[in-house]
Motif scaffolding. Sequence first.
Motif, PDB file in Angstrom:
ATOM      1  N   GLU A   1       1.708   6.618  10.384  1.00 31.58           N
ATOM      2  CA  GLU A   1       0.866   6.883  11.382  1.00 31.58           C
ATOM      3  C   GLU A   1       0.044   8.180  11.134  1.00 31.58           C
ATOM      4  O   GLU A   1      -0.940   8.688  11.691  1.00 31.58           O
ATOM      5  N   GLN A   2       0.498   9.049  10.143  1.00 32.84           N
ATOM      6  CA  GLN A   2      -0.058  10.092   9.718  1.00 32.84           C
ATOM      7  C   GLN A   2      -1.179   9.824   8.826  1.00 32.84           C
ATOM      8  O   GLN A   2      -2.180  10.604   8.580  1.00 32.84           O
TER       9      GLN A   2
ATOM     10  N   GLY B   1      10.967   0.532   8.524  1.00 34.51           N
ATOM     11  CA  GLY B   1      11.484   1.162   7.323  1.00 34.51           C
ATOM     12  C   GLY B   1      12.218   0.164   6.128  1.00 34.51           C
ATOM     13  O   GLY B   1      12.503   0.845   5.077  1.00 34.51           O
ATOM     14  N   ASP B   2      12.433  -0.866   6.511  1.00 30.29           N
ATOM     15  CA  ASP B   2      13.199  -1.752   5.686  1.00 30.29           C
ATOM     16  C   ASP B   2      11.890  -2.564   4.703  1.00 30.29           C
ATOM     17  O   ASP B   2      11.596  -3.539   5.552  1.00 30.29           O
ATOM     18  N   THR B   3      11.684  -2.364   3.757  1.00 29.55           N
ATOM     19  CA  THR B   3      10.781  -2.767   2.837  1.00 29.55           C
ATOM     20  C   THR B   3      10.909  -4.207   2.696  1.00 29.55           C
ATOM     21  O   THR B   3       9.916  -5.166   2.890  1.00 29.55           O
TER      22      THR B   3
ATOM     23  N   ILE C   1       0.803  -1.185   0.058  1.00 27.72           N
ATOM     24  CA  ILE C   1      -0.017  -0.062  -0.124  1.00 27.72           C
ATOM     25  C   ILE C   1       0.818   1.134   0.129  1.00 27.72           C
ATOM     26  O   ILE C   1       1.698   1.375   0.706  1.00 27.72           O
ATOM     27  N   VAL C   2       0.547   2.261  -0.943  1.00 26.41           N
ATOM     28  CA  VAL C   2       1.153   3.595  -0.990  1.00 26.41           C
ATOM     29  C   VAL C   2       0.082   4.462  -0.774  1.00 26.41           C
ATOM     30  O   VAL C   2      -0.689   4.870  -1.573  1.00 26.41           O
ATOM     31  N   GLU C   3       0.182   5.158   0.502  1.00 27.93           N
ATOM     32  CA  GLU C   3      -0.557   5.941   1.015  1.00 27.93           C
ATOM     33  C   GLU C   3      -0.172   7.456   0.544  1.00 27.93           C
ATOM     34  O   GLU C   3       0.695   7.865   1.253  1.00 27.93           O
ATOM     35  N   PHE C   4      -0.735   7.983  -0.443  1.00 32.16           N
ATOM     36  CA  PHE C   4      -0.264   9.329  -1.047  1.00 32.16           C
ATOM     37  C   PHE C   4      -0.492  10.724  -0.654  1.00 32.16           C
ATOM     38  O   PHE C   4       0.073  11.545  -1.009  1.00 32.16           O
TER      39      PHE C   4
ATOM     40  N   ASN D   1       4.838   3.155   2.787  1.00 31.22           N
ATOM     41  CA  ASN D   1       5.547   4.383   3.156  1.00 31.22           C
ATOM     42  C   ASN D   1       6.425   4.337   4.257  1.00 31.22           C
ATOM     43  O   ASN D   1       6.739   3.538   4.846  1.00 31.22           O
ATOM     44  N   PRO D   2       7.272   5.420   4.074  1.00 30.69           N
ATOM     45  CA  PRO D   2       8.446   5.624   5.053  1.00 30.69           C
ATOM     46  C   PRO D   2       7.619   5.719   6.483  1.00 30.69           C
ATOM     47  O   PRO D   2       6.582   6.106   6.672  1.00 30.69           O
TER      48      PRO D   2
END
Length: 327
Positions: free
Chosen positions: A293-294, A306-308, A47-50, A287-288
């Motif tokens: 959490e934002q 953070g390590d995909t 998931i990429v929450e943009f 996401n980073p």
Amino acid sequence: MADGYLPDEEMLAGLFALPSDEWEEIFALAGRVTEAHKGNVVFVRGIVEFSSHCRRECAYCGLNRFNTKLERFRLTDDQIVETALSGFAAGYKTAVLQSGEDAVFTAERLAGIVSRIKHQAPMAITMSAGEMPREDYAILREAGCDRYLLKHETADETLYRTLHPESELSDRVACLRSLKELGFETGGGFMIGLPGQTARTIAKDLLLLRSIPCDMAGIGPFIAHPDTPLGGCENGSPYVARQAVALARLLLPDANLPATTSLGVLSKTELSKIFSGGANVIMKKLNPPALREQYNIYPAEFSKCGDTVAERKELEQMLTSLGKTFD
């Protein structure tokens, strides 16, 4: 259901009153149907929450435009593409591009992002960016977008209006039908445990998914967000969410049904059980960590690793421990 019989609303609602031993039989049947139609594989999506900006007023969602406590963000086009491609490098074959309904991201802009990702990696793209005019969905489809996820949240018109004061259920359903007609793999879904929801409501939700018919359906428990009008309400039941997923599998044998993130937040036990009772998809944030959490639809703690690649491996190990393969 699995043999082609379509129950009515009353019969479906009545199933939720069955004792637990009979439900174990339903879970087992849903597991067998999943195995027969989808195999033993769990599909893992990134998931990429943009964007956490949203024009909507949804009473349950932390992204709603009246939540002034939320620190909003938008990724750039380059960041979206790079994040999706980092997922591909880690083994993800599908990127789910998700946002609030943010007018800055027009259909043309989103189409350009989809096209860039598709030209650099053989990824399937799922978009989840809310309601749009049919012509905008057509632009996304033309750009190569494969799937579109648009949860209806509740099929009860009165309840829908209390949760979405600025919109109508009929508009949401019309969008779903347009997506289906345009050739998207069409995803719907709903929450379990919304204030005012009944077993009859859940039955209506399931039958709506069947009527589209949806190719995907996200069904998970409601989690109360303190900075929304429903902040003081009780969370939904993970067990009832698992029941609804099992019934969705029997109604839609070929659909992709995820173990939702909200289910994992409330119950790791029910999350592990759901793969033997109908679910065949799981999603992981790409996401980073600083932004995870934002994207605050509901309160939750997410991995700060953070390590995909490492996070993907951890997820694969979990699925292997459950006797599942993955893709």
